[in-house]
Design an enzyme around this catalytic site. Structure first.
Site, short mmCIF file in Angstrom:
data_model
loop_
_atom_site.label_atom_id
_atom_site.label_comp_id
_atom_site.label_asym_id
_atom_site.label_seq_id
_atom_site.Cartn_x
_atom_site.Cartn_y
_atom_site.Cartn_z
N TYR A 181 0.52 -0.99 0.35
CA TYR A 181 0.47 -0.30 0.78
C TYR A 181 0.96 1.22 -0.52
CZ TYR A 181 -4.11 3.25 1.30
OH TYR A 181 -4.75 4.15 1.72
N ASN A 198 1.63 4.00 1.72
CA ASN A 198 2.40 4.42 3.38
C ASN A 198 3.04 2.74 3.54
OD1 ASN A 198 0.82 2.17 4.69
ND2 ASN A 198 -0.20 3.85 5.95
N LYS A 199 3.48 2.02 3.28
CA LYS A 199 4.73 1.37 3.24
C LYS A 199 6.03 1.27 2.77
CE LYS A 199 1.17 -1.27 5.13
NZ LYS A 199 -0.25 -0.69 5.14
N ASN A 200 6.71 -0.16 3.39
CA ASN A 200 8.36 1.00 3.38
C ASN A 200 8.26 0.47 2.13
OD1 ASN A 200 7.66 0.58 5.61
ND2 ASN A 200 9.61 -0.57 6.14
#
Length: 368
Positions: free
Chosen positions: A174, A176-178
């Protein structure tokens, strides 16, 4: 405004998207397969299956393992709602388990043991904030009770140990993930048979995909199971292939920034708890802190926002959402609820510099 999270996207991703568009093939094809192989290799796995989301990954893991009506699945309430939702998707019952403490906001093995029944078939451990759950303890716990151990590794992409604890692990890409593919997820599993079931179920249960039929003189197919439309497309896979090359460096930068946060907060806000004080393998996905009991969190949030710092909360406990309160009333998780009342997530992403961490910690200390 300094954002809590921010994707790292640039010309490399734009070029990769342009290549897909120019190729004329934008649905699931060669790039998705290359992304699966690259992601598996990065995590020391034989193979993986790319999907449309981590939620789809959790759903198909449970489905592929035969979890269903009449079964119970242990889940933490300190996680995103998708963890429990996926259990309901297969007709099973999520059983909410407390966390250990404010310092270790991971599922409590003691509370899990107290909630195992004859109907318990599986458990989903969550690597909250990117911090790895205790491998040996949970593997022993599952083996002693004959339970299926599943990892929700949405926060742990790039952490080599993620995917090595349970029978399968679900990852998230998604925004906002790393690393990101905008939307997307993946399943890593040790059992090739489980991966095959997940792979077929993601595409309506068809025995072949559009790309395979495109290159085959016999374009027929069969449907041998109830499937879903959980496929990843070539555009997302192209972004993912670029992001994977940078993920380990980004995770290293997250660890550096987290260490800076810990140092500054120890000097300036000694009463703030920074979870995971003991060393633990981590991808440093988010920067959670726990405010003092006598602080007014809404006022702290407002003060930080006025200082140009966005914050958020990870997470409102799942068992306290209206839907779950009505479906499973009367659940009390003391540690989870105390943590959720006082938790605040500070900005953490690779674009940040040391002066940003300095500013955030000073603003937090002033607000308190």
């Amino acid at each position: 405004m300094l954002s809590v999270s921010e994707p790292c996207l640039g010309q490399d991703e734009k070029d990769a998207l342009a290549e897909v568009i120019d190729s004329g093939w934008i649905t699931m094809g060669e790039r998705v397969r290359k992304f699966e192989q690259a992601f598996a290799t990065l995590h020391g796995a034989e193979d993986c299956v790319a999907l449309s989301s981590c939620t789809a990954a959790l759903h198909l893991i449970l489905l592929g393992l035969g979890v269903g009506p009449g079964d119970e699945v242990l889940v933490p309430a300190m996680t995103f709602a998708a963890t429990a939702n996926s259990v309901l998707y297969v007709g099973a019952k999520p059983v909410f388990v407390d966390i250990e403490s404010a310092d270790v906001p991971l599922m409590s093995i003691d509370d899990a043991a107290a909630k195992v029944t004859a109907r318990t078939k599986a458990m989903i451990i969550v690597h909250f904030a990117g911090y790895l759950a205790d491998k040996e303890k949970w593997q022993a716990f599952a083996a002693e009770r004959g339970l299926l151990l599943i990892e929700d590794a949405a926060h742990a992409s790039g952490l080599a140990e993620a995917g090595t604890i349970g029978v399968a692990a679900a990852f998230s890409f998604y925004g906002n993930k790393n690393m990101t593919t905008a939307e997307g997820g993946a399943v890593i599993a040790r059992d090739p048979g489980l991966l095959d079931r997940v792979r077929q179920a993601r595409g309506h249960g068809l025995t072949s995909g559009t790309f395979q039929r495109h290159g085959n003189s016999m374009p027929s197919y069969d449907v041998t199971m109830l499937g879903y439309n959980y496929r990843m497309d070539e555009l997302r896979a192209a972004i993912g292939l670029v992001q994977l090359k940078k993920l380990m460096d980004w995770n290293d930068r997250r660890r550096e920034l987290t260490a800076l946060y810990r140092g500054y907060l120890a000097e300036r806000a000694q009463h703030v708890v920074v979870p995971f004080s003991a060393p633990r393998k981590t991808a440093c996905h988010i920067m959670p802190v726990v405010l003092p009991h006598d602080s007014a969190r809404p006022d702290v949030i407002t003060a930080l926002r006025n200082a140009g710092v966005q914050t958020t909360i990870h997470y409102p406990p799942t068992h306290l959402f209206s839907y779950y309160r009505e479906k499973f009333p009367g659940i009390e998780l003391r540690e989870t609820e105390d943590f959720a009342r006082r938790e605040l997530t500070l900005p953490l992403h690779p674009k940040m510099r040391e002066e940003h961490v300095d500013h955030v910690t000073r603003a937090l200390a002033d607000a308190l």
